[in-house]
Design a protein around this motif. Structure first.
Motif, PDB file in Angstrom:
ATOM      1  N   UNK A   1       0.830  -1.221   0.000  1.00  0.00           N
ATOM      2  CA  UNK A   1       0.000   0.000   0.000  1.00  0.00           C
ATOM      3  C   UNK A   1       0.856   1.259   0.000  1.00  0.00           C
ATOM      4  N   UNK A   2       2.126   1.135   0.363  1.00  0.00           N
ATOM      5  CA  UNK A   2       3.035   2.288   0.323  1.00  0.00           C
ATOM      6  C   UNK A   2       2.586   3.412   1.226  1.00  0.00           C
ATOM      7  N   UNK A   3       2.585   4.626   0.701  1.00  0.00           N
ATOM      8  CA  UNK A   3       2.252   5.812   1.504  1.00  0.00           C
ATOM      9  C   UNK A   3       0.761   5.908   1.807  1.00  0.00           C
ATOM     10  N   UNK A   4      -0.047   5.025   1.224  1.00  0.00           N
ATOM     11  CA  UNK A   4      -1.482   5.043   1.532  1.00  0.00           C
ATOM     12  C   UNK A   4      -1.757   4.418   2.903  1.00  0.00           C
ATOM     13  N   UNK A   5      -0.841   3.600   3.393  1.00  0.00           N
ATOM     14  CA  UNK A   5      -1.028   2.944   4.696  1.00  0.00           C
ATOM     15  C   UNK A   5      -0.655   3.905   5.833  1.00  0.00           C
ATOM     16  N   UNK A   6      -1.407   3.801   6.933  1.00  0.00           N
ATOM     17  CA  UNK A   6      -1.148   4.630   8.115  1.00  0.00           C
ATOM     18  C   UNK A   6      -0.879   3.714   9.313  1.00  0.00           C
ATOM     19  N   UNK A   7       0.160   4.046  10.080  1.00  0.00           N
ATOM     20  CA  UNK A   7       0.519   3.233  11.241  1.00  0.00           C
ATOM     21  C   UNK A   7       0.535   4.109  12.491  1.00  0.00           C
ATOM     22  N   UNK A   8      -0.151   3.656  13.539  1.00  0.00           N
ATOM     23  CA  UNK A   8      -0.135   4.377  14.815  1.00  0.00           C
ATOM     24  C   UNK A   8       0.950   3.788  15.705  1.00  0.00           C
ATOM     25  N   UNK A   9       1.571   4.638  16.520  1.00  0.00           N
ATOM     26  CA  UNK A   9       2.681   4.196  17.357  1.00  0.00           C
ATOM     27  C   UNK A   9       2.766   5.131  18.571  1.00  0.00           C
ATOM     28  N   UNK A  10       3.319   4.601  19.675  1.00  0.00           N
ATOM     29  CA  UNK A  10       3.471   5.400  20.885  1.00  0.00           C
ATOM     30  C   UNK A  10       4.505   6.505  20.652  1.00  0.00           C
ATOM     31  N   UNK A  11       4.159   7.702  21.081  1.00  0.00           N
ATOM     32  CA  UNK A  11       5.001   8.871  20.843  1.00  0.00           C
ATOM     33  C   UNK A  11       6.333   8.768  21.594  1.00  0.00           C
ATOM     34  N   UNK A  12       7.435   8.876  20.871  1.00  0.00           N
ATOM     35  CA  UNK A  12       8.770   8.964  21.471  1.00  0.00           C
ATOM     36  C   UNK A  12       9.757   9.343  20.388  1.00  0.00           C
ATOM     37  N   UNK A  13      11.005   9.578  20.761  1.00  0.00           N
ATOM     38  CA  UNK A  13      11.978  10.101  19.798  1.00  0.00           C
ATOM     39  C   UNK A  13      12.308   9.093  18.700  1.00  0.00           C
ATOM     40  N   UNK A  14      12.086   7.807  18.977  1.00  0.00           N
ATOM     41  CA  UNK A  14      12.421   6.775  17.997  1.00  0.00           C
ATOM     42  C   UNK A  14      11.192   6.260  17.240  1.00  0.00           C
ATOM     43  N   UNK A  15      10.043   6.885  17.430  1.00  0.00           N
ATOM     44  CA  UNK A  15       8.793   6.357  16.883  1.00  0.00           C
ATOM     45  C   UNK A  15       8.831   6.268  15.348  1.00  0.00           C
ATOM     46  N   UNK A  16       9.260   7.356  14.688  1.00  0.00           N
ATOM     47  CA  UNK A  16       9.300   7.334  13.220  1.00  0.00           C
ATOM     48  C   UNK A  16      10.223   6.229  12.708  1.00  0.00           C
ATOM     49  N   UNK A  17      11.381   6.114  13.335  1.00  0.00           N
ATOM     50  CA  UNK A  17      12.342   5.087  12.914  1.00  0.00           C
ATOM     51  C   UNK A  17      11.765   3.691  13.093  1.00  0.00           C
ATOM     52  N   UNK A  18      11.053   3.489  14.217  1.00  0.00           N
ATOM     53  CA  UNK A  18      10.460   2.185  14.494  1.00  0.00           C
ATOM     54  C   UNK A  18       9.448   1.793  13.414  1.00  0.00           C
ATOM     55  N   UNK A  19       8.627   2.737  12.995  1.00  0.00           N
ATOM     56  CA  UNK A  19       7.632   2.449  11.954  1.00  0.00           C
ATOM     57  C   UNK A  19       8.306   2.193  10.616  1.00  0.00           C
ATOM     58  N   UNK A  20       9.286   3.032  10.258  1.00  0.00           N
ATOM     59  CA  UNK A  20       9.932   2.929   8.938  1.00  0.00           C
ATOM     60  C   UNK A  20      10.685   1.618   8.763  1.00  0.00           C
ATOM     61  N   UNK A  21      11.140   1.010   9.897  1.00  0.00           N
ATOM     62  CA  UNK A  21      11.815  -0.287   9.784  1.00  0.00           C
ATOM     63  C   UNK A  21      10.865  -1.377   9.285  1.00  0.00           C
ATOM     64  N   UNK A  22       9.583  -1.205   9.583  1.00  0.00           N
ATOM     65  CA  UNK A  22       8.595  -2.202   9.161  1.00  0.00           C
ATOM     66  C   UNK A  22       7.861  -1.773   7.902  1.00  0.00           C
ATOM     67  N   UNK A  23       7.542  -0.484   7.814  1.00  0.00           N
ATOM     68  CA  UNK A  23       6.753   0.048   6.696  1.00  0.00           C
ATOM     69  C   UNK A  23       7.429   1.329   6.210  1.00  0.00           C
ATOM     70  N   UNK A  24       8.398   1.219   5.317  1.00  0.00           N
ATOM     71  CA  UNK A  24       9.236   2.371   4.943  1.00  0.00           C
ATOM     72  C   UNK A  24       8.468   3.577   4.400  1.00  0.00           C
ATOM     73  N   UNK A  25       7.339   3.346   3.745  1.00  0.00           N
ATOM     74  CA  UNK A  25       6.624   4.468   3.119  1.00  0.00           C
ATOM     75  C   UNK A  25       5.356   4.874   3.865  1.00  0.00           C
ATOM     76  N   UNK A  26       5.034   4.209   4.930  1.00  0.00           N
ATOM     77  CA  UNK A  26       3.749   4.464   5.599  1.00  0.00           C
ATOM     78  C   UNK A  26       3.713   5.834   6.272  1.00  0.00           C
TER      79      UNK A  26
END
Length: 295
Positions: A164-189
């Motif tokens: 789904x690429x950038x069409x997918x949305x992922x929620x994650x707990x707010x912290x300094x590493x949150x974006x990195x954590x998501x991108x490791x699994x879903x690079x374009x989300x």
């Protein structure tokens, strides 16, 4: 009479004396009372303070299954709670001699360093940065990160989310590493950072997110109890160690906690740990085999 000259007798007598002293020390250790042990303890020993007090004071949470949460009677339960009971059994041979201090994750280190609690058992991830502030026990669990999806959602598997690429949305707990954590699994989300884990899951429930990035143990807990509502996307990553945190500079306490965990995870008292592992993670721990120690 052994017939040896006097000059050859002395070394043997010395050895016999040393042997007698060692045997005496061993006998003393075997019969030492708690009062005698306490008299030798360093000032400020948490182990002696807890034993004198007659109960263990543990900092933990109450809203994160399967680690620490309330059962139908309002009593705390979960893997962290069992680990606390394991310590209480080691201290008092009584799993009930615990006072739990319910606290937010942000209070874990402050409550420990100010002496409000004897230890923190609250799914605390070991990191070198935190180890500069507290002592960590040996790990009692290896956690992972996973993607929880909705049975009614557009994307159910990790491949569907990735495609789904950038069409997918992922929620994650707010912290300094949150974006990195998501991108490791879903690079374009798209990343939706939220303030609590409950809100991270609520975003999935409401359709604001297509996947919730949360602990693997929590994914397993939710999917098992709500198979018509949640799915495990099948992608697990980012292992992390959970340990008990203690104040620094108290080696007696650190040694006691480590010894108790080792005996209850690898020794002859594994009943509480094994039952909790089965109850909260739905699996049996790896089989222990006699021989070379793996601890």
């Amino acid at each position: 009479m052994n017939g040896l000259p006097e000059e050859q007798m002395s070394p043997r007598r010395d050895l016999l004396k040393l042997g007698a002293l060692a045997a005496g020390a061993a006998a003393f250790a075997g019969t030492m009372t708690a009062q005698q042990a306490a008299a030798q303890a360093p000032a400020g020993s948490t182990l002696r303070t807890v034993l004198s007090r007659g109960k263990l004071i543990v900092g933990t949470g109450s809203t994160n299954a399967p680690w620490h949460f309330e059962d139908e009677k309002g009593q705390l339960t979960g893997m962290d709670i069992t680990i606390a009971q394991i310590l209480a059994r080691g201290l008092f041979d009584d799993v009930s001699k615990i006072e739990f201090v319910r606290q937010e994750p942000a209070a874990r280190i402050p409550n420990l360093t100010t002496g409000k609690v004897d230890c923190v058992i609250q799914f605390m991830t070991v990191s070198p940065a935190r180890a500069q502030l507290v002592n960590f026990s040996r790990p009692y669990y290896v956690e992972g990160v996973a993607l929880l999806t909705s049975a009614k959602g557009k994307y159910k598997t990790h491949k569907e989310l990735t495609d789904a690429g950038s069409a997918a949305k992922a929620s994650v707990l707010q912290n300094v590493d949150a974006d990195t954590l998501v991108k490791k699994a879903l690079p374009q989300a798209q990343v939706l950072q939220l303030d609590t884990q409950a809100n991270v899951i609520q975003a999935l429930d409401s359709g604001r997110a297509d996947a919730a990035i949360i602990d693997l143990s929590t994914v397993g807990w939710l999917v098992k109890r709500n198979p018509d509502k949640y799915l495990d996307s099948g992608f697990h990553y980012e292992t992390q160690l959970y340990s008990i945190a203690m104040r620094q500079g108290d080696l007696d306490w650190l040694s006691f906690v480590n010894t108790t965990l080792n005996v209850n995870m690898h020794g002859h008292q594994t009943d509480l740990y094994d039952k909790a592992f089965q109850d909260f993670f739905g699996a049996a721990p790896p089989r222990r085999t006699p021989g070379f120690p793996v601890i």
